[in-house]
Design an enzyme around this catalytic site. Structure first.
Site, PDB file in Angstrom:
ATOM      1  N   ASP A 102      38.955  37.061  44.750  1.00 22.80           N
ATOM      2  CA  ASP A 102      38.748  36.030  43.727  1.00 22.80           C
ATOM      3  C   ASP A 102      39.745  34.903  43.993  1.00 22.80           C
ATOM      4  O   ASP A 102      39.516  34.062  44.862  1.00 22.80           O
ATOM      5  CB  ASP A 102      38.899  36.702  42.345  1.00 22.80           C
ATOM      6  CG  ASP A 102      38.623  35.780  41.178  1.00 22.80           C
ATOM      7  OD1 ASP A 102      38.151  34.657  41.393  1.00 22.80           O
ATOM      8  OD2 ASP A 102      38.891  36.175  40.026  1.00 22.80           O
ATOM      9  N   VAL A 152      32.110  40.070  37.203  1.00 21.94           N
ATOM     10  CA  VAL A 152      31.138  41.093  37.582  1.00 21.94           C
ATOM     11  C   VAL A 152      31.686  42.498  37.345  1.00 21.94           C
ATOM     12  O   VAL A 152      32.901  42.717  37.392  1.00 21.94           O
ATOM     13  CB  VAL A 152      30.684  40.925  39.053  1.00 21.94           C
ATOM     14  CG1 VAL A 152      29.934  39.616  39.227  1.00 21.94           C
ATOM     15  CG2 VAL A 152      31.854  41.006  40.015  1.00 21.94           C
TER      16      VAL A 152
HETATM   17  P1  IMP Z   1      42.468  37.984  42.964  1.00 25.71           P
HETATM   18  O1  IMP Z   1      43.889  38.415  43.110  1.00 25.71           O
HETATM   19  O2  IMP Z   1      42.299  36.891  41.938  1.00 25.71           O
HETATM   20  O3  IMP Z   1      41.774  37.665  44.257  1.00 25.71           O
HETATM   21  O4  IMP Z   1      41.706  39.148  42.248  1.00 25.71           O
HETATM   22  C1  IMP Z   1      41.417  40.277  42.882  1.00 25.71           C
HETATM   23  C2  IMP Z   1      41.362  41.425  41.903  1.00 25.71           C
HETATM   24  O5  IMP Z   1      40.979  41.040  40.589  1.00 25.71           O
HETATM   25  C3  IMP Z   1      40.288  42.357  42.385  1.00 25.71           C
HETATM   26  O6  IMP Z   1      40.869  43.367  43.171  1.00 25.71           O
HETATM   27  C4  IMP Z   1      39.679  42.890  41.115  1.00 25.71           C
HETATM   28  O7  IMP Z   1      40.342  44.077  40.758  1.00 25.71           O
HETATM   29  C5  IMP Z   1      39.956  41.861  40.074  1.00 25.71           C
HETATM   30  N1  IMP Z   1      38.760  41.025  39.817  1.00 25.71           N
HETATM   31  C6  IMP Z   1      38.564  39.745  40.200  1.00 25.71           C
HETATM   32  N2  IMP Z   1      37.369  39.288  39.801  1.00 25.71           N
HETATM   33  C7  IMP Z   1      36.783  40.321  39.145  1.00 25.71           C
HETATM   34  C8  IMP Z   1      35.504  40.477  38.515  1.00 25.71           C
HETATM   35  O8  IMP Z   1      34.642  39.579  38.462  1.00 25.71           O
HETATM   36  N3  IMP Z   1      35.264  41.698  37.957  1.00 25.71           N
HETATM   37  C9  IMP Z   1      36.163  42.716  37.985  1.00 25.71           C
HETATM   38  N4  IMP Z   1      37.360  42.610  38.582  1.00 25.71           N
HETATM   39  C10 IMP Z   1      37.674  41.421  39.151  1.00 25.71           C
END
Ligand code: IMP
Ligand code: MG
Length: 181
Positions: A102, A152
């Site tokens: 994300d 999601v």
């Molecule tokens: P980032 O550090 O923002 O890239 O987020 C990564 C982590 O956030 C992932 O490993 C997920 O556990 C959680 N995450 C991000 N987007 C979602 C989503 O749409 N649904 C559920 N978990 C999410």
């Protein structure tokens, strides 16, 4: 079961088909070598279980637990390690496995952290990516599906620790979010 999710974005069949392709690529890219898959708990445990059965190489699995969310749907930008990997990674091929890319903070944190353990090679594999939400420059080596700007759930991904057991990936609709964004 009361339906608390919205539109199905990726079906169980589409996931399995895509994993066969990813498994073939990983098998080819690491041909003649062995691998340690380091999965990020909790969200990636379902993905990991299916992915390893598509990789035709000697492999081991390990887990890191990272928390980047409070109870909401917005990243805190400060991943915190709750549990580190326990296998020796120095001199070995490491594949980081996460459910979704994300903002990129989690994957960047994982890469920096595991590189300190002197792996031979390190690559990344995510089931899903939200391309428009990156806050730090990080690209996965292997990715399953791109999803739009939805929150999601399913196939390991949760909302407030629920819905991980759904066999498909679905978007949550605003009416299902408590507080959140
Ligand atoms: P980032 O550090 O923002 O890239 O987020 C990564 C982590 O956030 C992932 O490993 C997920 O556990 C959680 N995450 C991000 N987007 C979602 C989503 O749409 N649904 C559920 N978990 C999410
Ligand atoms: Mg996660």
């Amino acid at each position: 079961m009361k339906k608390t999710w919205g539109t199905v974005l990726v079906t169980a069949e589409q996931i399995q088909r895509r994993l066969r392709t990813l498994g073939r690529r990983i098998t080819r890219d690491f041909s003649g070598e062995d691998l340690v898959l380091v999965a990020v708990l909790k969200g990636s445990f379902v993905f990991l279980g299916d992915l390893i059965r598509q990789i035709k190489l000697p492999l081991a699995v390990d887990f890191v637990e990272i928390s980047s969310y409070g109870a909401g749907t917005v990243t805190s930008r400060k991943p915190r390690m709750i549990k580190d990997a326990t296998l020796r990674l120095s001199g070995r091929n490491v594949l980081i496995v996460d459910d979704i890319l994300d903002s990129g903070h989690t994957l960047r944190f994982m890469l920096r952290h595991l590189k300190k353990k002197s792996p031979k090679r390190i690559k990344t594999c995510v089931l899903l990516e939200k391309k428009d939400r990156r806050e730090v420059a990080v690209e996965p080596d292997y990715a399953g599906f791109a999803v739009g700007n939805h929150f999601v759930v399913g196939y390991g991904l949760d909302y407030q620790d629920g819905m991980r057991h759904l066999p498909f990936i679905a978007a949550l609709e605003p009416k299902h979010l408590r507080g959140g964004r």
